[in-house]
Design a protein around this motif. Structure first.
Motif, mmCIF file in Angstrom:
data_model
loop_
_atom_site.group_PDB
_atom_site.id
_atom_site.type_symbol
_atom_site.label_atom_id
_atom_site.label_comp_id
_atom_site.label_asym_id
_atom_site.label_seq_id
_atom_site.Cartn_x
_atom_site.Cartn_y
_atom_site.Cartn_z
ATOM 1 N N PRO A 24 3.189 4.422 25.060
ATOM 2 C CA PRO A 24 3.073 3.948 23.677
ATOM 3 C C PRO A 24 2.517 2.531 23.606
ATOM 4 C CG PRO A 24 5.258 4.853 24.101
ATOM 5 C CD PRO A 24 4.579 4.688 25.435
ATOM 6 N N VAL A 25 1.967 2.209 22.435
ATOM 7 C CA VAL A 25 1.525 0.839 22.174
ATOM 8 C C VAL A 25 2.738 0.099 21.626
ATOM 9 C CG1 VAL A 25 -0.158 -0.607 20.989
ATOM 10 C CG2 VAL A 25 -0.732 1.764 21.562
ATOM 11 N N TYR A 26 3.294 -0.772 22.444
ATOM 12 C CA TYR A 26 4.514 -1.479 22.028
ATOM 13 C C TYR A 26 4.144 -2.719 21.218
ATOM 14 C CZ TYR A 26 7.461 1.491 24.898
ATOM 15 O OH TYR A 26 8.135 2.564 25.427
ATOM 16 N N PHE A 27 4.036 -2.501 19.912
ATOM 17 C CA PHE A 27 3.738 -3.617 19.020
ATOM 18 C C PHE A 27 5.015 -4.401 18.763
ATOM 19 C CE2 PHE A 27 -0.108 -1.215 17.363
ATOM 20 C CZ PHE A 27 -1.023 -2.164 17.786
ATOM 21 N N THR A 28 5.369 -5.229 19.712
ATOM 22 C CA THR A 28 6.545 -6.087 19.505
ATOM 23 C C THR A 28 6.315 -7.411 20.213
ATOM 24 O OG1 THR A 28 8.957 -6.216 19.621
ATOM 25 C CG2 THR A 28 7.850 -5.228 21.525
ATOM 26 N N SER A 29 6.783 -8.476 19.569
ATOM 27 C CA SER A 29 6.613 -9.787 20.193
ATOM 28 C C SER A 29 7.851 -10.166 20.993
ATOM 29 C CB SER A 29 6.343 -10.848 19.123
ATOM 30 O OG SER A 29 7.445 -10.916 18.239
ATOM 31 N N THR A 30 9.017 -9.589 20.608
ATOM 32 C CA THR A 30 10.246 -10.006 21.276
ATOM 33 C C THR A 30 11.167 -8.817 21.535
ATOM 34 O OG1 THR A 30 12.003 -11.683 21.233
ATOM 35 C CG2 THR A 30 11.456 -10.624 19.125
ATOM 36 N N TYR A 31 12.242 -9.036 22.270
ATOM 37 C CA TYR A 31 13.105 -7.948 22.755
ATOM 38 C C TYR A 31 14.569 -8.347 22.626
ATOM 39 C CZ TYR A 31 8.572 -6.837 24.687
ATOM 40 O OH TYR A 31 7.236 -6.584 24.808
ATOM 41 N N MET A 32 15.400 -7.407 22.190
ATOM 42 C CA MET A 32 16.829 -7.662 22.046
ATOM 43 C C MET A 32 17.459 -7.985 23.408
ATOM 44 S SD MET A 32 19.707 -5.086 20.621
ATOM 45 C CE MET A 32 20.498 -4.662 22.150
ATOM 46 N N GLN A 33 18.344 -8.949 23.398
ATOM 47 C CA GLN A 33 19.065 -9.290 24.626
ATOM 48 C C GLN A 33 20.525 -8.849 24.485
ATOM 49 O OE1 GLN A 33 18.271 -13.219 26.133
ATOM 50 N NE2 GLN A 33 16.146 -13.193 25.438
ATOM 51 N N ASP A 34 21.104 -8.328 25.547
ATOM 52 C CA ASP A 34 22.503 -7.873 25.518
ATOM 53 C C ASP A 34 23.479 -9.046 25.530
ATOM 54 O OD1 ASP A 34 21.966 -5.186 25.302
ATOM 55 O OD2 ASP A 34 21.787 -4.922 27.471
ATOM 56 N N GLY A 35 23.000 -10.178 25.986
ATOM 57 C CA GLY A 35 23.788 -11.401 25.988
ATOM 58 C C GLY A 35 22.813 -12.506 26.320
ATOM 59 N N ILE A 36 23.247 -13.735 26.223
ATOM 60 C CA ILE A 36 22.326 -14.833 26.487
ATOM 61 C C ILE A 36 21.866 -14.769 27.937
ATOM 62 C CG2 ILE A 36 22.106 -17.357 26.614
ATOM 63 C CD1 ILE A 36 23.951 -17.418 24.120
ATOM 64 N N GLY A 37 20.538 -14.734 28.111
ATOM 65 C CA GLY A 37 19.990 -14.638 29.462
ATOM 66 C C GLY A 37 20.118 -13.239 30.056
ATOM 67 N N ARG A 38 20.455 -12.223 29.216
ATOM 68 C CA ARG A 38 20.576 -10.856 29.727
ATOM 69 C C ARG A 38 19.675 -9.893 28.947
ATOM 70 N NH1 ARG A 38 25.527 -8.236 29.443
ATOM 71 N NH2 ARG A 38 26.489 -9.743 28.031
ATOM 72 N N PRO A 39 18.338 -10.024 29.154
ATOM 73 C CA PRO A 39 17.442 -9.099 28.476
ATOM 74 C C PRO A 39 17.678 -7.674 28.986
ATOM 75 C CG PRO A 39 16.247 -10.366 30.129
ATOM 76 C CD PRO A 39 17.630 -10.944 30.060
ATOM 77 N N ARG A 40 17.475 -6.675 28.123
ATOM 78 C CA ARG A 40 17.764 -5.265 28.446
ATOM 79 C C ARG A 40 17.054 -4.746 29.691
ATOM 80 N NH1 ARG A 40 19.662 -1.354 23.810
ATOM 81 N NH2 ARG A 40 21.683 -2.398 23.794
ATOM 82 N N GLN A 41 15.694 -4.842 29.658
ATOM 83 C CA GLN A 41 14.942 -4.262 30.789
ATOM 84 C C GLN A 41 13.976 -5.284 31.374
ATOM 85 O OE1 GLN A 41 13.095 -0.508 29.721
ATOM 86 N NE2 GLN A 41 14.959 0.181 28.734
ATOM 87 N N GLY A 42 14.343 -6.545 31.308
ATOM 88 C CA GLY A 42 13.486 -7.581 31.883
ATOM 89 C C GLY A 42 12.449 -8.126 30.907
ATOM 90 N N TYR A 43 12.407 -7.565 29.690
ATOM 91 C CA TYR A 43 11.440 -8.059 28.706
ATOM 92 C C TYR A 43 12.106 -9.068 27.784
ATOM 93 C CZ TYR A 43 8.746 -3.989 30.161
ATOM 94 O OH TYR A 43 8.066 -3.061 30.889
ATOM 95 N N GLU A 44 11.434 -10.248 27.614
ATOM 96 C CA GLU A 44 12.004 -11.282 26.752
ATOM 97 C C GLU A 44 11.072 -11.667 25.623
ATOM 98 O OE1 GLU A 44 12.861 -14.519 29.375
ATOM 99 O OE2 GLU A 44 14.298 -13.320 30.526
ATOM 100 N N TYR A 45 9.771 -11.747 25.952
ATOM 101 C CA TYR A 45 8.790 -12.216 24.972
ATOM 102 C C TYR A 45 7.449 -11.651 25.423
ATOM 103 C CZ TYR A 45 6.249 -15.548 22.001
ATOM 104 O OH TYR A 45 5.439 -16.114 21.066
#
Ligand SMILES: *Cc1c(COP(=O)(O)O)cnc(C)c1O
Length: 378
Positions: A24-45
């Motif tokens: 898919p074309v992931y049209f997103t600039s940012t990614y939800m984090q599960d906690g501070i410094g804990r991005p879901r799948q390594g994506y932050e920005y």
């Protein structure tokens, strides 16, 4: 897996959320984090990384036999990012027939930041060795070159570079050959650069660039620069390149089949002074080309006997070949480098013959293409 299979599958898996077969074309600039410094799948920005760009980067890495790939907004953004590894006072040796935009970036812009450049004939590794100094950090090759299709023995240059005291990185712009025809990293190069705008994208619908390499440490440096400078490939453009790559092998085979027939035709024309095609017997480096490339590719250059006027007239007279810059798409293009793509090298040592015509042979029916050139030459 073989190249044709990798071109379709490398870096890509059905989407884990819904099974979508195409990335898919992931049209997103940012990614939800599960906690501070804990991005879901390594994506932050998304400047740092985006899933669509990651699929393209991983695909390019596998196709070039590298360990990392990085995708950029254009070939020039990729080239610029490689050069940002250097510091003021460093020296670069580049081919004397590199892409006009590469020459412009090196000579007109990066010199201002204290980098030093020598442009040399790379087809002769001994001559090239003489251009190296203790400060040389990069040797920059294009093979085949644009627009003269000169071929450099990558393995011979890699050996020369490895034995040099300054241990420069060998970078090969592999835009004209693509990894289907030639894999510089397997021949000893350190980095490969692409304008994916050309054959990798393949449909004249996207501008993009890439860097691929082997060494992990160099890869980390370049990923750091990619994020710090920000010349990244966006998700939609990443998708287009990824899609184009799937048909790269069959397109390159047809480009070359058509080009070989057109080269044979041009060779017999009275108003053509000189034909240049890497797999044609008249090419000065035909043996090297046949050793390091799978086929001769889709680019042909030729010099008109009538010089500039004849070249311009021919380029303005085709009906199927479109008069345009760029190359590598499914449609055939024609241009006069001295007046179009290579204006930036006018007056320099890289200046090209004004009678030179460049063809990007597409994948249309070859009889139609030959008939078109025949009437244009007439
Ligand atoms: C087009 C091209 C470039 C520059 O790439 P862009 O995508 O136009 O920025 C670099 N090298 C070669 C050989 C090219 O043909």
């Amino acid at each position: 897996m073989k190249f044709e299979t990798l071109a379709i599958h490398a870096g890509q898996e059905p989407d884990p959320n819904n099974g979508a077969v195409m990335t898919p074309v992931y049209f997103t600039s940012t990614y939800m984090q599960d906690g501070i410094g804990r991005p879901r799948q390594g994506y932050e920005y998304s400047r740092t990384l985006n899933p669509t760009r990651k699929a393209l980067q991983d695909c390019l890495a596998e196709l070039e036999s590298g360990t990392f790939g990085l995708a950029f907004a254009s070939g020039m953004a990729a080239t610029d990012t490689v050069l940002r590894m250097l510091a003021s006072g460093d020296h670069v040796v580049a081919g004397n027939d590199v892409y006009g935009g590469t020459f412009r970036l090196f000579d007109k812009i990066l010199r201002r930041f204290g980098l030093d450049f020598t442009f040399a004939d790379t087809t002769d590794p001994e001559n090239l060795a003489e251009a190296l100094t203790p400060s040389t950090r990069i040797v920059w090759l294009e093979t085949p070159t644009n627009p003269l299709l000169a071929v450099t023995d990558i393995r011979a240059v890699a050996e020369m570079v490895k034995n040099h005291a300054s241990k420069p990185l060998l970078v090969v712009d592999n835009t004209f050959a693509t990894p289907y025809l030639q894999r510089p990293l397997e021949l000893g190069a350190d980095l490969v650069v692409h304008s994916t705008t050309k054959y990798l994208g393949g449909h004249s619908d996207v501008v993009g660039g890439a860097i691929v390499g082997k060494d992990k440490e160099v890869g980390e440096k370049l990923a750091y620069l990619q994020n710090a400078i920000g010349g990244i490939q966006g998700p939609m453009d990443s998708f287009l390149v990824l899609r184009g790559i799937k048909t790269l092998p069959i397109r390159m085979d047809r480009h070359a089949q058509n080009a070989e027939k057109i080269a044979a035709f041009l060779d017999k024309q009275k108003n053509v002074k000189r034909l240049i095609y890497p797999f044609h017997e008249s090419h000065p480096q035909v043996q090297i080309a046949k050793r390091q490339m799978k086929n001769g590719g889709g680019m042909i250059s030729f010099v008109m006997k009538g010089g500039k006027d004849a070249a311009v007239k021919a380029a303005e007279s085709t009906k199927i070949f479109t008069l345009a810059e760029s190359l590598g798409g499914v449609e055939s293009l024609i241009e006069v480098p001295a007046a179009m793509t290579h204006l930036s090298v006018a007056g320099s040592a890289l200046e090209v013959d004004p009678g030179l015509v460049r063809l990007s042979v597409g994948i249309e029916n070859v009889d139609d293409l030959i008939a078109d050139i025949e009437q244009a030459l007439r």
